[in-house]
Design a protein around this motif. Sequence first.
Motif, PDB file in Angstrom:
ATOM      1  N   GLU A   1      46.466   2.341 -84.688  1.00  0.00           N
ATOM      2  CA  GLU A   1      46.079   2.711 -83.339  1.00  0.00           C
ATOM      3  C   GLU A   1      44.766   2.008 -82.969  1.00  0.00           C
ATOM      4  O   GLU A   1      43.814   2.003 -83.746  1.00  0.00           O
ATOM      5  CB  GLU A   1      45.872   4.229 -83.219  1.00  0.00           C
ATOM      6  N   PRO A   2      44.690   1.442 -81.781  1.00  0.00           N
ATOM      7  CA  PRO A   2      43.465   0.721 -81.389  1.00  0.00           C
ATOM      8  C   PRO A   2      42.245   1.629 -81.291  1.00  0.00           C
ATOM      9  O   PRO A   2      41.123   1.191 -81.555  1.00  0.00           O
ATOM     10  CB  PRO A   2      43.822   0.116 -80.033  1.00  0.00           C
TER      11      PRO A   2
ATOM     12  N   THR B   1      49.130  -2.097 -76.159  1.00  0.00           N
ATOM     13  CA  THR B   1      48.398  -0.844 -76.353  1.00  0.00           C
ATOM     14  C   THR B   1      46.924  -1.192 -76.467  1.00  0.00           C
ATOM     15  O   THR B   1      46.518  -1.938 -77.364  1.00  0.00           O
ATOM     16  CB  THR B   1      48.860  -0.108 -77.619  1.00  0.00           C
ATOM     17  N   VAL B   2      46.120  -0.682 -75.552  1.00  0.00           N
ATOM     18  CA  VAL B   2      44.717  -1.070 -75.504  1.00  0.00           C
ATOM     19  C   VAL B   2      43.840   0.176 -75.441  1.00  0.00           C
ATOM     20  O   VAL B   2      44.161   1.149 -74.751  1.00  0.00           O
ATOM     21  CB  VAL B   2      44.437  -1.998 -74.299  1.00  0.00           C
TER      22      VAL B   2
ATOM     23  N   GLU C   1      47.006  -3.909 -60.574  1.00  0.00           N
ATOM     24  CA  GLU C   1      46.928  -2.556 -61.127  1.00  0.00           C
ATOM     25  C   GLU C   1      45.765  -2.487 -62.113  1.00  0.00           C
ATOM     26  O   GLU C   1      45.777  -3.164 -63.147  1.00  0.00           O
ATOM     27  CB  GLU C   1      48.218  -2.174 -61.842  1.00  0.00           C
ATOM     28  N   PRO C   2      44.758  -1.681 -61.819  1.00  0.00           N
ATOM     29  CA  PRO C   2      43.677  -1.508 -62.794  1.00  0.00           C
ATOM     30  C   PRO C   2      44.172  -0.695 -63.986  1.00  0.00           C
ATOM     31  O   PRO C   2      44.856   0.314 -63.818  1.00  0.00           O
ATOM     32  CB  PRO C   2      42.606  -0.750 -62.022  1.00  0.00           C
ATOM     33  N   VAL C   3      43.839  -1.166 -65.187  1.00  0.00           N
ATOM     34  CA  VAL C   3      44.236  -0.460 -66.404  1.00  0.00           C
ATOM     35  C   VAL C   3      43.100   0.493 -66.767  1.00  0.00           C
ATOM     36  O   VAL C   3      42.245   0.186 -67.596  1.00  0.00           O
ATOM     37  CB  VAL C   3      44.549  -1.447 -67.541  1.00  0.00           C
ATOM     38  N   HIS C   4      43.087   1.644 -66.124  1.00  0.00           N
ATOM     39  CA  HIS C   4      42.048   2.623 -66.399  1.00  0.00           C
ATOM     40  C   HIS C   4      42.368   3.373 -67.681  1.00  0.00           C
ATOM     41  O   HIS C   4      43.509   3.786 -67.906  1.00  0.00           O
ATOM     42  CB  HIS C   4      41.945   3.623 -65.242  1.00  0.00           C
ATOM     43  N   ILE C   5      41.362   3.529 -68.529  1.00  0.00           N
ATOM     44  CA  ILE C   5      41.512   4.291 -69.772  1.00  0.00           C
ATOM     45  C   ILE C   5      40.369   5.304 -69.801  1.00  0.00           C
ATOM     46  O   ILE C   5      39.232   4.966 -70.103  1.00  0.00           O
ATOM     47  CB  ILE C   5      41.465   3.370 -71.010  1.00  0.00           C
TER      48      ILE C   5
ATOM     49  N   THR D   1      49.216   2.574 -73.255  1.00  0.00           N
ATOM     50  CA  THR D   1      50.254   1.591 -73.543  1.00  0.00           C
ATOM     51  C   THR D   1      50.982   1.242 -72.249  1.00  0.00           C
ATOM     52  O   THR D   1      51.293   2.119 -71.445  1.00  0.00           O
ATOM     53  CB  THR D   1      51.264   2.141 -74.559  1.00  0.00           C
ATOM     54  N   PHE D   2      51.199  -0.043 -72.060  1.00  0.00           N
ATOM     55  CA  PHE D   2      51.938  -0.506 -70.878  1.00  0.00           C
ATOM     56  C   PHE D   2      52.695  -1.775 -71.258  1.00  0.00           C
ATOM     57  O   PHE D   2      52.502  -2.350 -72.341  1.00  0.00           O
ATOM     58  CB  PHE D   2      50.999  -0.761 -69.692  1.00  0.00           C
TER      59      PHE D   2
END
Length: 459
Positions: free
Chosen positions: A265-266, A306-307, A329-333, A351-352
């Motif tokens: 897992e990252p 997966t980030v 699309e912003p990849v908000h985490i 994950t996308f």
Amino acid sequence: MEAVRRYDILDTPPDGAFDRVSALAARLFDVPVATVTIVDSDRIWFKAASGLDGVSQIGRDPGLCASAILADGATVIPDALADPVACSNPLVAGSMGVRFYAAAPITTPDGHRLGTVNILDTRPRVISEAEMETLSDLAAIVLDEMELRLSALKAVRTEQERRKAEQRARTQAERDKASLAAFASTLQRTLLPPALPVVPGLELACHYQTASPQDVGGDFYDVFPLGGARWAFFLGDVCGKGAEAAAVTSLTRYTLREAAQHHEEPEAVLAALNTALLLDASIGSRFCTCLFGFLEPAADGGFNVTVASGGHPPAYRLHTRPGGGAEVEPVHIKGGMLVGAFEEAAFTSRTFHLGPGQGLLMYTDGLTEARLADGTMLGESGVAAFLARRTGPADATALVDDAVALIQGLPQDVGDDVALLALSVPPVQAVGGHGVSATAHTTAAPVPVDATGPSGEKD
């Protein structure tokens, strides 16, 4: 002789002030010859002479002036032919036939006699005490001129030495600056991958620039294999600049590479980095932001991504709409904390899918903190708005090129380092089962150097 050398008067060119003294003496005393002489170790040198053309110096022995400077006061020889020393002097025994000679010594404040002011006549004569005082005053005027000249020489030499010292300092500073820039550039290259790898079915592009050629930046990125078809990538920014930031960057990069081999897992990889930074006493209070992710090939030719985020600005996923324009699309985490700042830091992941024709752009905050014309920062919203206005493809090369064009188009230079890392999956019809290699470069100046993939062929 040391006093004579100190005044640096010998063999200097004619000087109006001294010439006027000799001319004034000739008029005051109604004599055909008047001179200002300096006594050297083996000669009598004429600094000024009135009525004595073509003679610049004579031998010291036997000499009139050489004898005159041995006396404390003025010297008077009414009839030179009757004087046992003066009679053999060339000016007396020669064609000039000097018969009368009087001299006043040019005496320094510390008592050294440098030479004399002289008056000469071709007939014997006497001179009064008042006239001798006048001759002594002329000798004092000569000394005053020499003192002024010496002060000017000292001032000029001091200024010359100051300028030379400044020039040496500037030259050394330029050398130090060049050495520091070369060192920073070399060190920077060791902190970044020399080349991005070949990832089958994926295009990679990157860009790096530092805000100053003298500083080692704290931004970092990398893409590397994990075995099989899996890959890992990361991009981040260490707090600060210079050698300390470089140490954190080095530790961060190698820790992430090592931890990626042992964790699935990252967010666990970021946790391992967090522990490593807190345990290293040499790091101090340094921390970093970071995006770390895994790539796995998908059946449609794309990649599952997966980030995890450690307090880093969001990445952006893009693809071109069929009718034109970009969908961004912003990849908000949410929830990812700074790495290396807190012992119990929490990290989250997302994950996308990155499908054919789609791209992913990651960047450091040097981009979002860049200033617009009104002085406000570009910000995440500004980056998103810029990407939404793009009309080109969403491939990695175009994403990096457009982001660099955005930076260069800003009215002010970027005040912080900027690192860009872009990934993209070629459209289905373009997928040929091969990857793209891109050589990563660093630059110590605000002029960007890019590394891009197959579309631009800027390897």
